[in-house]
Design a protein around this motif. Structure first.
Motif, short mmCIF file in Angstrom:
data_model
loop_
_atom_site.label_atom_id
_atom_site.label_comp_id
_atom_site.label_asym_id
_atom_site.label_seq_id
_atom_site.Cartn_x
_atom_site.Cartn_y
_atom_site.Cartn_z
N PRO A 267 0.77 -1.18 0.03
CA PRO A 267 0.05 -0.05 0.03
C PRO A 267 0.88 1.22 0.14
CG PRO A 267 0.04 -1.04 2.23
CD PRO A 267 0.78 -1.91 1.24
N LEU A 268 2.08 1.06 0.42
CA LEU A 268 2.93 2.13 0.63
C LEU A 268 3.44 2.77 -0.76
CD1 LEU A 268 3.97 4.28 2.71
CD2 LEU A 268 5.82 2.90 3.14
N SER A 269 3.86 1.74 -1.61
CA SER A 269 4.45 1.93 -2.94
C SER A 269 3.21 2.43 -3.79
CB SER A 269 4.75 0.49 -3.50
OG SER A 269 5.70 0.18 -2.82
N GLN A 270 1.79 2.01 -3.70
CA GLN A 270 0.84 2.53 -4.35
C GLN A 270 0.65 4.21 -3.84
OE1 GLN A 270 -0.79 1.43 -6.91
NE2 GLN A 270 -2.44 3.05 -7.09
N TRP A 271 0.75 4.33 -2.50
CA TRP A 271 0.74 5.87 -2.15
C TRP A 271 1.70 6.39 -3.01
CZ3 TRP A 271 3.79 9.24 0.16
CH2 TRP A 271 3.25 10.27 0.56
N VAL A 272 2.87 6.06 -2.90
CA VAL A 272 3.96 6.83 -3.68
C VAL A 272 3.70 7.19 -5.03
CG1 VAL A 272 6.35 6.66 -4.48
CG2 VAL A 272 5.93 5.89 -2.01
N LEU A 273 3.21 6.26 -5.83
CA LEU A 273 2.70 6.40 -7.34
C LEU A 273 1.55 7.41 -7.30
CD1 LEU A 273 3.03 5.56 -10.20
CD2 LEU A 273 1.67 3.75 -9.64
N GLU A 274 0.75 7.22 -6.59
CA GLU A 274 -0.44 8.46 -6.49
C GLU A 274 -0.03 9.55 -6.35
OE1 GLU A 274 -3.75 6.76 -4.40
OE2 GLU A 274 -4.15 4.89 -5.64
N MET B 265 -2.70 -2.03 -12.76
CA MET B 265 -2.89 -0.93 -11.39
C MET B 265 -2.05 0.31 -12.05
SD MET B 265 -0.66 0.40 -8.97
CE MET B 265 0.46 -0.97 -8.67
N ILE B 266 -0.99 0.09 -12.64
CA ILE B 266 -0.32 1.35 -12.78
C ILE B 266 -0.86 2.10 -13.89
CG2 ILE B 266 1.92 2.21 -14.11
CD1 ILE B 266 3.47 -0.10 -12.63
N ILE B 267 -1.46 1.58 -14.90
CA ILE B 267 -2.10 2.24 -15.92
C ILE B 267 -3.35 2.83 -15.57
CG2 ILE B 267 -3.41 1.98 -18.21
CD1 ILE B 267 -0.37 1.92 -18.44
N ALA B 268 -4.11 2.07 -14.64
CA ALA B 268 -5.34 2.97 -13.87
C ALA B 268 -4.78 4.03 -13.23
CB ALA B 268 -5.93 1.84 -13.17
N THR B 269 -3.98 4.03 -12.47
CA THR B 269 -3.20 5.12 -11.75
C THR B 269 -2.83 6.40 -12.48
OG1 THR B 269 -2.57 3.90 -9.96
CG2 THR B 269 -1.62 5.94 -9.86
N LEU B 270 -2.19 6.20 -13.79
CA LEU B 270 -1.75 7.13 -14.47
C LEU B 270 -3.28 7.94 -15.07
CD1 LEU B 270 1.08 5.36 -16.13
CD2 LEU B 270 1.15 7.38 -14.66
N SER B 271 -3.96 7.03 -15.36
CA SER B 271 -5.36 7.59 -16.04
C SER B 271 -6.18 8.34 -15.18
CB SER B 271 -6.17 6.13 -16.79
OG SER B 271 -7.35 6.83 -17.16
N PHE C 88 5.54 23.11 -17.45
CA PHE C 88 6.13 21.80 -17.92
C PHE C 88 6.82 21.10 -16.74
CE2 PHE C 88 9.66 24.84 -16.45
CZ PHE C 88 10.67 23.81 -16.25
N SER C 89 7.18 19.77 -17.05
CA SER C 89 7.68 18.73 -16.08
C SER C 89 8.48 17.91 -16.72
CB SER C 89 6.44 18.22 -15.27
OG SER C 89 6.95 17.24 -14.38
N PRO C 90 9.76 17.57 -16.30
CA PRO C 90 10.26 16.40 -16.64
C PRO C 90 9.65 15.10 -16.23
CG PRO C 90 11.84 17.79 -15.38
CD PRO C 90 10.41 18.41 -15.08
N ARG C 91 10.41 13.87 -16.77
CA ARG C 91 9.82 12.73 -16.61
C ARG C 91 10.17 12.52 -14.89
NH1 ARG C 91 12.37 8.04 -20.02
NH2 ARG C 91 10.89 8.70 -21.43
N PHE C 92 9.15 11.65 -14.27
CA PHE C 92 9.57 11.32 -12.99
C PHE C 92 9.56 9.75 -12.78
CE2 PHE C 92 4.92 10.74 -13.23
CZ PHE C 92 4.74 9.81 -12.47
N ALA C 93 10.79 9.43 -11.77
CA ALA C 93 10.89 8.18 -11.65
C ALA C 93 10.16 7.62 -10.18
CB ALA C 93 12.49 7.93 -11.58
N VAL C 94 9.78 6.33 -10.30
CA VAL C 94 9.30 5.71 -8.94
C VAL C 94 9.90 4.49 -8.95
CG1 VAL C 94 7.17 4.92 -7.69
CG2 VAL C 94 6.91 6.99 -8.94
N ASN C 95 10.42 4.19 -7.46
CA ASN C 95 10.87 2.96 -7.35
C ASN C 95 9.77 1.75 -6.93
OD1 ASN C 95 14.04 3.19 -6.80
ND2 ASN C 95 13.02 5.14 -5.96
#
Length: 543
Positions: free
Chosen positions: A349-356, A392-398, A371-378
């Motif tokens: 759940p912590l990683s999901q929180w980071v992505l969101e 899950m990742i695609i749904a969060t981005l959308s 503007f914004s550069p690309r961002f990286a998530v572990n």
């Protein structure tokens, strides 16, 4: 009129059937009362079979009267047979009900008297009462120990072989433990697979160690349960009165801590509470408890550390880094809490929180400065192994309206090698969606570029260990050069981590490293500072 031989034989057979059914029923009902020898389901079966035997006896008795000759007693007095049948039924029901009542009374009596119904040992509440009494009656020089015995992986045995077998194991183990500590010593069953013993008159540490070894040996002896030969081991935690506590709650907490340390050491062993050694474990337990509640308390935040292109000086990516600031204002190091989050499963759940959160803040950043550069998530190893990772990742981005091309996922080498086939498939699916991936901390795991050919990866982040002494150590420089050359041959972009000195930066640039990240270039910063930083570094700017 004389009875024919065939009629006499038939009557005798029916009489034997009645007698056999009655004897069998009584025997089965007797077995159903033997709690120490049979599991509950076996006793229920015996009671049911005994009831069936009684019914068979009654049925046979009716047939016996139907076959009797006309001048027999039963025919001359037909009213006596229903009365006799009723009497048999009443006796049988009385036995069955009496047996059931005895079982219920026995269990209720034990429960109300603080006795565990299964093992005959004391219950936890009764034991705590006795410990308080012992403490109250103890003199200034009196010492005793509490030993908490846990059956290792008992749940697996219980689930595999059934609860009836598990109950028998507990009963036999209780007997062995009582024999190990002495028949007159206090022993209780305090949970499903834990026993707590009071060990009085402990004068020397060696005496305590000897008792613990005796318990471990007794429990580990094979158990014969039906057709099963079962080997069970145990772990023991020990605390001393008054050294480790002078009240029940403190002693129980310390004995729990000692048991946790025994389990962490590999099980099948004992540990005696040590204030110095167990301090770290107590801190770990406290950290784990705080970590489980930190997300709900909004104690986490994200900091961002930029990556710079070494040719143009542009910020090409921002790595989202998790930070934990407790309500007290104390910052907890990621090196301290991330391993705990991994072990406890909180990391998912912590990683999901980071992505969101990163998606939301990226959107805010783009709207604020244009503007914004690309961002990286572990991605944690646990998260990377999830079956629905890509969805899950695609749904969060959308959800936050972020383009897949704006996201970069950083994965450790070990995450790839846990299940290489599954990892390769996940990486291909991510690439098809337009999401780039990077190997984080390269060189700390398998340290082999050859295996990278099977994975669709875009970037390699060279661990700081290769950078720290690169300006003074020829071997470090040679290794870094080798990694850069081979990675470029595979078409990978290479980022050097942990750049802190100008000499390191100059050498990396001469080795044609693509990008760099480190305190020399920019420290991690929160979103407000990041906005100003990006505005200042917009466009090309030599480093």
């Amino acid at each position: 009129m004389a009875e024919s031989p065939s009629t006499t034989t038939t009557l005798m057979l029916w009489a034997m059937l009645v007698l056999g059914a009655l004897l069998t029923a009584c025997w089965l009902l007797r077995l159903s009362m033997l709690r120490s020898r049979f599991a509950p389901r076996q006793r229920r079966f015996a009671a049911t079979a005994g009831g069936a035997g009684l019914a068979c006896a009654i049925w046979s008795l009716y047939h016996l009267t139907a076959l009797a000759p006309s001048d027999s007693f039963t025919v001359r007095h037909p009213a006596l047979m229903p009365l006799a049948s009723l009497l048999v039924a009443m006796v049988g029901c009385g036995i069955a009900i009496g047996n059931l009542s005895a079982i219920m009374d026995r269990a209720g009596s034990k429960s109300s008297n603080g006795i565990d119904a299964l093992t005959g040992l004391q219950t936890r509440s009764q034991l705590e009462t006795n410990i308080r009494r012992i403490i109250h009656n103890s003199g200034p020089d009196d010492r005793f120990a509490l030993a908490l015995v846990d059956l290792d992986r008992f749940k697996g045995v219980n689930d595999t072989l059934g609860h009836e077998v598990g109950d028998l194991i507990l009963q036999q183990t209780a007997g062995r433990l009582q024999a190990s500590i002495g028949s007159n010593e206090v022993l209780a069953r305090v949970s499903s697979d834990e026993f707590l013993a009071v060990l009085p008159r402990i004068e020397h540490r060696g005496d305590l160690q000897s008792i613990c070894r005796r318990i471990l040996h007794a429990v580990s002896e094979p158990l014969i349960v039906g057709s099963h030969k079962i080997h069970v081991t145990s772990s023991i935690g020990v605390a001393m009165y008054p050294d480790d506590g002078t009240d029940v709650s403190t002693l129980l907490r310390k004995v729990d801590t000692a048991l946790d340390r025994a389990k962490a050491a590999g099980r099948g062993d004992f540990r005696i509470f040590n204030p110095e050694v167990d301090k770290a474990l107590l801190e770990r337990l406290s950290l784990e408890n705080d970590l489980r509640h930190a997300l709900g308390r909004n104690e986490f935040t994200l900091a961002y550390q930029p990556e710079f292109d070494l040719k143009t000086g542009q910020v090409v990516s921002m790595e989202a880094l998790l930070r934990w600031r407790k309500a007290t204002g104390e910052f907890i190091s990621p090196a301290k809490f991330i391993p705990v989050a991994e072990e406890t499963g909180v990391i998912v759940p912590l990683s999901q929180w980071v992505l969101e959160t990163a998606c939301r803040e990226l959107k805010e950043l783009d709207q604020s400065i244009g503007f914004s550069p690309r961002f990286a998530v572990n991605l944690s190893p646990r998260q990377f192994q999830q079956d629905n990772l890509v969805e899950m990742i695609i749904a969060t981005l959308s959800k936050f309206g972020v383009a897949p091309e704006s996201l970069e996922l950083e994965i450790t080498e070990s995450s790839l090698m846990d299940d290489p086939d599954k990892a390769a498939m996940s990486l291909r699916m991510l690439r098809e969606q337009g999401i780039s991936t990077a190997i984080d901390d390269f060189g700390t795991g398998y340290s082999s570029l050859s295996y990278l050919r099977r994975f669709p990866i875009d970037k390699l982040k060279m661990d700081r260990a290769f950078v720290t002494d690169i300006q003074v150590d020829k071997d470090s420089a040679a290794l870094a050069e080798s990694i850069l050359r081979m990675a470029h041959q595979l078409g990978l972009t290479v980022v050097a981590e942990g750049v802190e000195l100008p000499e390191q930066l100059d050498l990396l640039r001469s080795l044609k490293c693509d990008a760099a990240q480190g305190f020399l270039l920019a420290r991690p910063m929160f979103l407000p500072d990041l906005k100003n930083f990006l505005l200042e570094h917009r466009g090309s700017k030599p480093l």
